[in-house]
Design a protein around this motif. Sequence first.
Motif, PDB file in Angstrom:
ATOM      1  N   GLU A 188       6.298  22.722  75.601  1.00 28.22           N
ATOM      2  CA  GLU A 188       5.570  23.656  74.738  1.00 28.22           C
ATOM      3  C   GLU A 188       4.839  22.873  73.653  1.00 28.22           C
ATOM      4  O   GLU A 188       5.464  22.381  72.699  1.00 28.22           O
ATOM      5  N   LYS A 235      13.620  29.660  60.323  1.00 27.76           N
ATOM      6  CA  LYS A 235      13.654  28.744  61.471  1.00 27.76           C
ATOM      7  C   LYS A 235      13.602  27.280  61.009  1.00 27.76           C
ATOM      8  O   LYS A 235      12.737  26.892  60.230  1.00 27.76           O
ATOM      9  N   GLY A 236      14.569  26.522  61.472  1.00 29.45           N
ATOM     10  CA  GLY A 236      14.605  25.095  61.149  1.00 29.45           C
ATOM     11  C   GLY A 236      15.271  24.783  59.835  1.00 29.45           C
ATOM     12  O   GLY A 236      15.379  23.615  59.454  1.00 29.45           O
ATOM     13  N   GLY A 293       2.927  23.802  71.267  1.00 21.88           N
ATOM     14  CA  GLY A 293       2.994  24.431  69.931  1.00 21.88           C
ATOM     15  C   GLY A 293       4.204  23.983  69.153  1.00 21.88           C
ATOM     16  O   GLY A 293       4.102  23.448  68.049  1.00 21.88           O
ATOM     17  N   SER A 294       5.379  24.160  69.771  1.00 20.49           N
ATOM     18  CA  SER A 294       6.602  23.803  69.045  1.00 20.49           C
ATOM     19  C   SER A 294       6.740  22.287  68.921  1.00 20.49           C
ATOM     20  O   SER A 294       7.284  21.786  67.936  1.00 20.49           O
ATOM     21  N   GLN A 350      14.136  21.383  78.141  1.00 20.66           N
ATOM     22  CA  GLN A 350      12.872  20.773  77.743  1.00 20.66           C
ATOM     23  C   GLN A 350      12.071  20.344  78.957  1.00 20.66           C
ATOM     24  O   GLN A 350      10.860  20.464  78.965  1.00 20.66           O
ATOM     25  N   LYS A 352      17.683  28.848  64.435  1.00 19.83           N
ATOM     26  CA  LYS A 352      16.851  28.493  65.580  1.00 19.83           C
ATOM     27  C   LYS A 352      15.568  29.307  65.608  1.00 19.83           C
ATOM     28  O   LYS A 352      14.559  28.899  66.183  1.00 19.83           O
ATOM     29  N   GLU A 353      15.647  30.477  65.028  1.00 23.80           N
ATOM     30  CA  GLU A 353      14.409  31.279  64.956  1.00 23.80           C
ATOM     31  C   GLU A 353      14.492  32.228  63.769  1.00 23.80           C
ATOM     32  O   GLU A 353      15.445  32.185  63.001  1.00 23.80           O
ATOM     33  N   MET A 368       4.601  21.449  65.935  1.00 27.20           N
ATOM     34  CA  MET A 368       5.210  21.955  64.704  1.00 27.20           C
ATOM     35  C   MET A 368       6.451  21.144  64.327  1.00 27.20           C
ATOM     36  O   MET A 368       6.678  20.842  63.166  1.00 27.20           O
ATOM     37  N   ASP A 369       7.239  20.783  65.345  1.00 29.60           N
ATOM     38  CA  ASP A 369       8.439  19.986  65.091  1.00 29.60           C
ATOM     39  C   ASP A 369       8.093  18.665  64.424  1.00 29.60           C
ATOM     40  O   ASP A 369       8.839  18.167  63.582  1.00 29.60           O
TER      41      ASP A 369
END
Lengths: 164, 361
Positions: free
Chosen positions: B42, B109-110, B44-45, B37, B104-105, B48-49
């Motif tokens: 990032e 994802k998630g 974007g993520s 990290q 993870k993707e 989104m997270d």
Amino acid sequence: MGLVTPELGTFIWMLLSFGIVLLILAKYAWKPILNALKEREESIEDALSSAEHAKEEMAELQADNERILQEARKEREAMLKEAKEMGSKLVSEAKQKATLEADKVIESARLNIESEKLAALSEIKVQVANLSVEIAEKILRQQFADDQQQKNYFKKLMDEVKLN
Amino acid sequence: MKYIYRLLLIFFFAGTVLPVFASDDEHAEHDSHNTHQKEKFEPGSFIMDHIADSYDWHIFTVGDFHATVPLPVIVHSQNSGFHIFMSSNFHHGHSAYKGFSIAKEGKYKGKVVEMVKGHEVRPFDISMTKNVVAMLVSMFILLWVFISVAKAYTTRQGKAPKGMQSLVEPIIIFVRDEVAKPAIGEKKYEKYMPYLLTIFFFIWLNNLMGMVPFLPGGANVTGNITITMVLALFTFVITTINGNKAYWKDIFNTPGVPWWLKFPIPLMPLVEVMGVFTKPFVLMVRLFANITAGHMIVLAFVSLIFIFGQMSPGLGYGTSVVSVLFIVFMDMLELLVALIQAYVFTLLSALYFGMATEEHH
């Protein structure tokens, strides 16, 4: 894409819990709250309208009182007027009666007087006649003491008769 | 009000004590994650997270220490049946448990997936995720607040409202007099009041709780498409059930339209039937998009700090001043949006009910 894809698990949880909460709230929260609000509004409206009503009644009562007072006043006036009229009528009647009575009395008095007068007159007439007869007798007695004179007078009387 | 503070305190402690159990002895595993990290931020993520749902409730991260509240994972696998376990078993998505792991993707994802023959298969998943828990908390608050208010109405009958009662009473009256009555009509509005009040307060409360960055807020409940979908579905079902003859006649035999629009090709009826479904669909998307967008903008301003901070620490501090100002401004706007969206959803629902029950003129 995950953001705009509905999740079955979340869907089930939400559907169930929202449905249950909706039912519980509807029964135990919204119903009493809305009812209480409605009741309160109605009671306020009632109170306002009854106050308005009372006000109107009060005004009516006042108007009534005023009217009654006015009527009483009018009545009193009428009574007074009537009494006055009655009084004056009574007085005038009494006056009239009195006049009538007086007239009657006067009339009877007049009649009395008239008859008295007549009686007196006739008495006087009788008296006068008697007196004149007496006087005439006396005169005659004196005058006709001598014959000549008697003849003269007779003659004179006879003349007068002729003239008539 | 006293009770609200107490409630917040309970949640605050729940949020600070529980993570200790959740994040025991996980340093080794997070080291690699953290260094990764630190390498590159990032946005974007990151955004989104924060917007997306998750299996645990993240509170804060200090160095290697992740303070999270573990939440129950409830899955049904076609192979091994039902499983209920805490999400802490995934160690923040880094390890598998009983064959389940967090993808993870990819497509899932998630989400919790099960490895079946080398493929990621999504099990039947009714886990109590962050959004579910936040939603349940909000519903608990709703129940507790409004039932106690209702009690106050019965115990304090005929008296002036007090406390919480006087706080919510004008809002309830607003929903009744400004939303339900004009939209549905004096005669029929009463039937729909419970639903309208519930969605109004549910949406508003969750919009507000979504703006609070710590427990029990922080979850993006009304910015979750599934939640808004259920709400829209309720509106749709109530509209459809209560639709009277005139409503359906307007749809299938629209008055005031040339006949050739209805026969031989039923163009107007088609459009009208589509309208029946687009109305709740738009309700769903509007609430979701408004709330998510607001959160995204706030998070974007937060991201700016990290982006510039990576370039140089000084720049990061400088940016933070501007960012915080913008975030405060955005939060003010969001406060307004929280109320407006609750109002709009309620008003439109009421309008649809009104359309469905309108007597023909």
